[in-house]
Design an enzyme around this catalytic site. Structure first.
Site, PDB file in Angstrom:
ATOM      1  N   THR A  53      32.168  47.284  41.141  1.00  0.00           N
ATOM      2  CA  THR A  53      32.200  46.127  42.046  1.00  0.00           C
ATOM      3  C   THR A  53      32.685  44.871  41.340  1.00  0.00           C
ATOM      4  OG1 THR A  53      30.760  44.655  43.340  1.00  0.00           O
ATOM      5  CG2 THR A  53      29.753  45.767  41.482  1.00  0.00           C
ATOM      6  N   ASP A  54      33.202  43.925  42.120  1.00  0.00           N
ATOM      7  CA  ASP A  54      33.591  42.627  41.555  1.00  0.00           C
ATOM      8  C   ASP A  54      32.379  41.783  41.190  1.00  0.00           C
ATOM      9  OD1 ASP A  54      32.717  42.049  44.136  1.00  0.00           O
ATOM     10  OD2 ASP A  54      34.545  41.014  44.749  1.00  0.00           O
ATOM     11  N   GLU A  55      31.178  42.163  41.669  1.00  0.00           N
ATOM     12  CA  GLU A  55      29.992  41.348  41.412  1.00  0.00           C
ATOM     13  C   GLU A  55      29.588  41.334  39.944  1.00  0.00           C
ATOM     14  OE1 GLU A  55      26.791  41.425  44.231  1.00  0.00           O
ATOM     15  OE2 GLU A  55      28.036  42.411  45.731  1.00  0.00           O
ATOM     16  N   TYR A  71      21.202  44.064  41.108  1.00  0.00           N
ATOM     17  CA  TYR A  71      22.247  45.022  41.475  1.00  0.00           C
ATOM     18  C   TYR A  71      23.460  44.896  40.571  1.00  0.00           C
ATOM     19  CZ  TYR A  71      26.502  46.587  43.767  1.00  0.00           C
ATOM     20  OH  TYR A  71      27.736  47.141  44.013  1.00  0.00           O
ATOM     21  N   LYS A  97      25.116  47.521  37.773  1.00  0.00           N
ATOM     22  CA  LYS A  97      26.483  48.027  37.825  1.00  0.00           C
ATOM     23  C   LYS A  97      27.257  47.629  36.572  1.00  0.00           C
ATOM     24  CE  LYS A  97      28.444  50.032  40.482  1.00  0.00           C
ATOM     25  NZ  LYS A  97      28.647  51.500  40.583  1.00  0.00           N
TER      26      LYS A  97
END
Length: 353
Positions: free
Chosen positions: A132-134, A158, A162
């Site tokens: 993810t970009d997060e 989260y 990741k």
């Protein structure tokens, strides 16, 4: 044969359906079937002999070893993850277990399998990790979009979990030579998305005349990517990506959350008008999420330059397809929104003034 983990979730199910339709190569699909994993999303291939579903956990090393030995996949695509920020705030433990420990167990099982392959198969094998970009943190209004070289600055349990999984995948390549590929994607939307996420939540609540909760001022900006485009990018990276590399996948479509909500309301006004008035009347601003990242944006020029991928859908075409899909598939949505899901929505939004 390929092995897909988390293939009954939102992106994973879309990938499996698209893969069998467009490529036709058999798939072993391993999914734990937690709240967001739904076999109804795969109902159209329930009798397809090319799809072998196995209920199980990526943290189960014995199961992984057995599946790898029996099916001998040429590639693995890892979608398996806990993925909702709000849930990670309420209960981070499951995120650490699945996203960190589970990824470690999966990598170890795959490393053992890959090490014993004949030279030609070993050279052709790939492990593709979907992220993810997060993991990159939050951007200011004028900051440049995230590139593959952006520093990791995760801000939620989260995204931290990741980020940890990304680091494990990278380390298994550099230490052991495992031929890995990583995709960091922006916000996906489209069919089969669990209705805790913004777009399907707005659709379902609006159809039922319920409030449409918007965090804070609703000006949080995300880069929106239609799930079918993401699946196409993953196929292209698997086909031609350079082992050890990361590819950012985005829709080049930055929009604030409040605009997304208003767009969905406008489409519902057109496609399913409400006698009580415009659906936007239901918008309710609630207290913001703790540590809410303000802006994400993906620079996807690398995957376009090196692999020739770019999104096929505009936001206008993708969001219309999405709203229409939920209108046409209300039985699917009703079946996944169980009592446990309704309890979750109440616990997350009910106490926010």
């Amino acid at each position: 044969m390929i092995l897909v983990t988390g293939g009954a979730g939102f992106i994973g199910a879309n990938f499996v359906l698209d893969w069998l339709h467009d490529i036709g190569e058999p798939v072993v699909n391993l999914d734990k079937l937690t709240y967001a994993g739904n076999l109804e999303s795969l109902a159209s291939i329930a009798s397809d002999s090319r799809h072998v579903f196995v209920r199980g956990d990526i943290g189960d090393s014995a199961l992984l070893a057995e599946l790898l030995a029996r099916h001998k996949p040429r590639a693995i695509i890892n979608f398996a993850a806990e993925s909702h920020v709000d849930r990670s705030i309420h209960g981070p433990g499951e995120f650490m277990q699945t996203n960190v420990v589970g990824t470690f167990q999966l990598l170890e099982a795959v490393r053992s399998y890959w090490s014993d392959l004949p030279d030609a198969e070993r050279s052709a094998f790939r492990f593709l990790h979907v992220s993810t970009d997060e993991v990159y943190g939050s951007l200011g209004p004028a900051d440049l979009a995230f590139t593959e070289n952006s520093r990791y600055e995760p801000n939620s349990p989260y995204s931290a979990s990741k980020a940890a999984s990304d680091h494990l995948v990278r380390a298994w390549h550099h230490t052991y030579g495992l031929p890995v590929l990583t995709c960091n994607c922006s916000n996906n939307y489209g069919p089969y998305q669990f209705p805790e996420k913004l777009i399907p939540l707005v659709i379902q609540n609006a159809l039922q005349g319920k409030s449409l909760p918007v965090y804070g001022d609703g000006r949080q900006v995300r880069d929106w990517l239609y799930v079918g485009d993401h699946c196409g990018a993953i196929r292209r990276v698997l086909e031609a990506g350079r082992p050890g590399d990361t590819y950012n996948v985005g829709g080049s479509c930055e929009k604030p959350n409040i605009e997304i909500v208003q767009t969905v309301c406008g489409l519902l006004d057109e496609l399913r008008p409400d006698a009580a008035g415009p659906h936007a009347r239901l918008v309710t601003h609630v207290a913001d999420r703790p540590g809410h990242d303000r802006r994400y944006a993906i620079d996807a020029r690398k995957i376009e330059r090196e692999l020739g991928w770019r999104p096929a859908e505009t936001f206008e075409t993708g969001i219309r397809k999405t709203v229409q899909w939920y209108l046409d598939n209300q039985a699917w949505a009703a079946n996944v929104t169980s009592g446990a899901y309704r309890d979750w929505i109440e616990s997350n939004y009910g106490g926010r003034a």
